[in-house]
Design an enzyme around this catalytic site. Structure first.
Site, mmCIF file in Angstrom:
data_model
loop_
_atom_site.group_PDB
_atom_site.id
_atom_site.type_symbol
_atom_site.label_atom_id
_atom_site.label_comp_id
_atom_site.label_asym_id
_atom_site.label_seq_id
_atom_site.Cartn_x
_atom_site.Cartn_y
_atom_site.Cartn_z
ATOM 1 N N ARG A 163 12.570 -77.870 -52.747
ATOM 2 C CA ARG A 163 11.141 -76.883 -53.437
ATOM 3 C C ARG A 163 10.493 -77.612 -54.532
ATOM 4 O O ARG A 163 10.761 -78.088 -55.278
ATOM 5 C CB ARG A 163 12.602 -75.306 -54.212
ATOM 6 N N ASP A 447 17.228 -70.839 -66.101
ATOM 7 C CA ASP A 447 16.221 -71.768 -65.930
ATOM 8 C C ASP A 447 14.498 -71.216 -66.145
ATOM 9 O O ASP A 447 14.752 -70.022 -66.988
ATOM 10 C CB ASP A 447 16.186 -71.983 -63.831
#
Length: 532
Positions: A163, A447
Site C-alpha cells: 500500500r 493508526d
C-alpha cells in the site's frame, strides 16, 4: 544526493543506495513529470466537490456514469496467488514485522507504507529495502536481545500486496525539477522498478492496495500510471493488480466506476471502515446535527449506514467478479492478560462471522494471533472454495439515503469518549513523530485512520455545539481542560519524550481546535518531521 533535476534531501539510509539508484530515480522522476500535474488537478477537484457538498448537504450516485453502473462488464481474471484471500494481515514494512507477517499463515500481507507507517525518510527507504529482500525471500533480523527472525521454509508465505501513500501526500525528501514528488509515485515507483520482474519470475506479480481515493477519475490516474509503468519496463499489460480501499464517502458512491476504470488491473475492493468513518465526519462536518456521530467506540459495522456500505461493496464486487475484502477489527490480544484476550477474541470472532456471512471473500487482522480465528471462520463458510464471488447478493438494494443515514447510529457523546479521543490522539501523535505509525493503545491498534476519527469528532462536536450525555456543551475550553489533564498524566510518565509530547499537543490543537479544518493530521505532523 542529486542527479539531473532530481534531488534527495533525506539523510543517508543504509543500504539505501541499493534502492535509490540513478535508474530507479529516473523512473520515479518520469512518473512525476507525466502524472504530477494531473494529481494536482484532481486534488483541486476534491476541494470543489467538498465545497458543493457543504452547500447542499448531499451526495448521490453520478448521473453521468449511469451507463457504467448498468453495464455488464467484469474485471480481469484474478491471478492464482490472489484467488484465495480469506485472511490478510496488515502492518508496516519494518524488518521484523515483514518477517512475522510473511510467516503468519495469512494468505496476504498488506505491506503498509501508508497509515501504519510514518513517512520518516528512514522508513520510506528502509521499507523499500525490506520489501526488496522479502520479495527475494532473502530477509532476516536480529532483535536487541539476540533473537533471530527468519522466514519459515515449511509453509506458504503470505502474498505481498503493497500500500503506497495516498494521492494527497507529497514527499519533501524527493524533489524533481525543484518540487516535491507525489508520495504515492515514490512508493509505487521504487517498489515496481525493483520488484516487478522478480515477482513475475516467481509466478506472482506487483500487487497494490490503493488508499483514500475520492473518485473514479483518481482511479483512472492510477490506471494510467500502471499502463505507463508496465510499458516502460516491458512488463506485460495487466500484470499489476490493484485492490482499492473504499474508505471515503464519495468513493462509496462510485464503486462500480472505480472498478471500471481499473478493470484491466483490478482485483477487488476493501471496506476500509476506519478511514470511511473519518471521511464521513470530514465531508459532513458542517452539515448539522444529523451528521454528528456519537463516541467512536459505539459506532461499528452494525450501524445501519455502515451495514449499507458493507453490503453494497460486496454486491458491487461480486457482480464484477472482483473480491470483496473486509475491514480490520482493531482489537489486539495480550500475551499476558487472558481476560483481555477473551474479550478481544470474542469481538474479532463476531466481526469476522458477520463479514463472512455477508459474502466477503476475506478479511483483515492486525496481529498474527488473530490469523487462526479469521481462518477458522472463513474456512467454515468457504470450505475448499477459494472465495465466494459467485454469491452475487442480488437481495441487496442500497440507496443514497441509506449510505448517509448517520442519524441511525446508536450511542451518546460522553466525557469518557471525549477523554479517550484526546488521550489516543496525543499518544499516537507522540509515537508518529518518533517513527511508529501503528500503535497499540489500550489493546486497540491505532493508526492514522483511527486517530483521524478522534480529532475530527472533537472538531465536529465543537462546531455543531454538541452536548455530552449529561448536558455539558462540548466547547474548546472543555477540550483544553481535558487536554491539560491528559498531558499531565503523560508527562508524569514520560521518559525523555517531553519535547515530542509538546509537539504532539501543538499538532492536536491545530487539527482539532482551529477554526479551519485541516484535511489530514499527518500533513502538519509531517512538517514537524521534515523540520527535525
Amino acid at each position: 544526493m542529486e542527479l539531473v533535476n532530481i534531488q534527495i534531501t533525506g539523510g543517508e539510509v543504509e543500504p539505501g543506495a541499493e534502492i535509490l539508484t540513478p535508474e530507479a530515480l529516473d523512473f520515479v522522476a518520469e512518473l512525476q513529470r507525466r502524472f504530477g500535474a494531473r494529481r494536482d488537478e484532481l486534488l483541486a477537484a476534491r476541494r470543489a466537490r467538498r465545497e458543493e457538498v457543504a452547500r447542499t448537504g448531499r451526495l448521490d450516485f453520478l448521473p453521468e456514469t449511469a451507463d457504467v453502473r448498468a453495464g455488464d462488464w467484469t474485471v480481469a481474471p484474478v491471478p492464482e496467488d490472489l484467488r484465495d484471500r480469506r485472511v490478510e494481515i496488515t502492518g508496516p514494512t519494518d524488518r521484523k514485522m515483514t518477517i512475522n507477517a510473511l510467516n503468519s499463515g495469512a494468505r496476504v500481507w498488506l505491506a503498509d507504507m501508508e497509515d501504519a507507517s510514518t513517512p520518516h525518510w528512514g522508513n520510506v527507504v528502509g521499507g523499500q529495502v525490506n520489501l526488496r529482500d522479502a520479495v527475494r525471500r532473502d530477509i532476516s533480523a536480529m532483535s536487541p536481545q539476540g533473537k533471530l527472525y527468519e522466514l519459515k521454509q515449511d509453509q506458504r508465505l503470505a502474498t505481498i500486496v503493497m500500500r503506497p501513500r495516498g494521492w494527497h501526500f507529497d514527499d519533501k525528501h524527493v524533489l524533481v525539477d525543484g518540487k516535491p514528488v507525489v508520495g504515492a509515485l515514490v512508493d509505487f515507483g521504487l517498489y515496481f522498478f525493483h520488484n516487478a520482474r522478480e515477482l513475475l519470475a516467481q509466478g506472482s506479480g506487483p500487487y497494490f492496495y490503493l488508499p483514500k481515493m475520492e473518485s473514479h477519475l483518481e482511479a483512472r490516474l492510477w490506471n494510467d500510471v500502471f499502463t505507463f509503468a508496465q510499458a516502460a519496463l516491458e512488463i506485460p499489460h495487466g500484470t499489476v493488480r490493484a485492490t482499492v480501499l473504499i474508505e471515503t464517502i464519495p468513493a462509496a458512491f462510485e464503486m462500480d466506476e472505480i472498478l471500471y476504470e481499473l478493470r484491466d488491473h483490478a482485483s477487488g475492493l476493501n471496506a476500509g471502515r476506519w478511514d470511511y468513518l473519518f471521511s464521513l465526519i470530514k465531508y459532513f462536518r458542517d452539515a448539522g446535527p444529523s451528521f454528528v456521530l456519537p463516541d467512536r467506540a459505539t459506532v461499528g459495522m452494525t450501524s445501519p449506514f455502515m451495514r449499507a456500505y458493507a453490503q453494497l461493496l460486496v454486491k458491487t464486487c461480486h457482480r464484477r467478479n472482483a473480491h470483496a475484502i473486509g475491514g480490520m477489527a482493531a482489537f489486539i490480544p495480550s500475551r499476558r492478560d487472558q481476560e483481555i484476550n477473551a474479550t478481544a477474541f470474542a469481538k474479532v470472532r463476531e466481526d469476522k462471522e458477520r463479514e463472512a456471512g455477508d459474502g466477503f471473500d476475506g478479511s483483515w487482522v492486525a496481529h498474527p494471533d488473530l490469523v487462526p480465528i479469521c481462518q477458522e471462520i472463513f474456512d467454515g463458510v468457504l470450505g475448499d472454495r477459494p472465495n465466494q464471488v459467485d454469491r452475487k447478493r442480488d437481495d441487496v438494494s442500497v440507496a443514497a439515503e441509506d449510505l448517509l443515514d448517520v442519524a441511525s447510529a446508536d450511542g451518546a457523546i460522553t466525557l469518557a469518549g471525549l477523554r479517550d479521543n484526546v488521550e489516543v490522539s496525543l499518544v499516537y501523535l507522540d509515537a508518529w513523530l518518533g517513527g511508529a505509525g501503528a500503535v497499540a493503545i489500550h489493546n486497540l491498534m491505532e493508526d492514522a485512520a483511527t486517530v483521524e476519527i478522534s480529532r475530527s469528532q472533537i472538531w465536529q462536536w465543537i462546531h455543531n455545539e454538541s452536548k455530552l450525555d449529561d448536558g455539558t456543551p462540548v466547547t474548546a475550553d472543555l477540550v483544553r481542560q481535558v487536554l491539560d489533564e491528559e498531558m499531565a498524566k503523560l508527562l508524569a510518565a514520560a521518559e525523555g519524550i517531553e519535547h515530542r509530547l509538546e509537539q504532539a499537543r501543538t499538532i492536536f490543537e491545530e487539527v482539532a481546535l482551529a477554526d479551519d479544518y485541516i484535511d489530514f493530521l499527518t500533513l502538519p505532523a509531517y512538517e514537524q518531521v521534515v523540520r527535525s
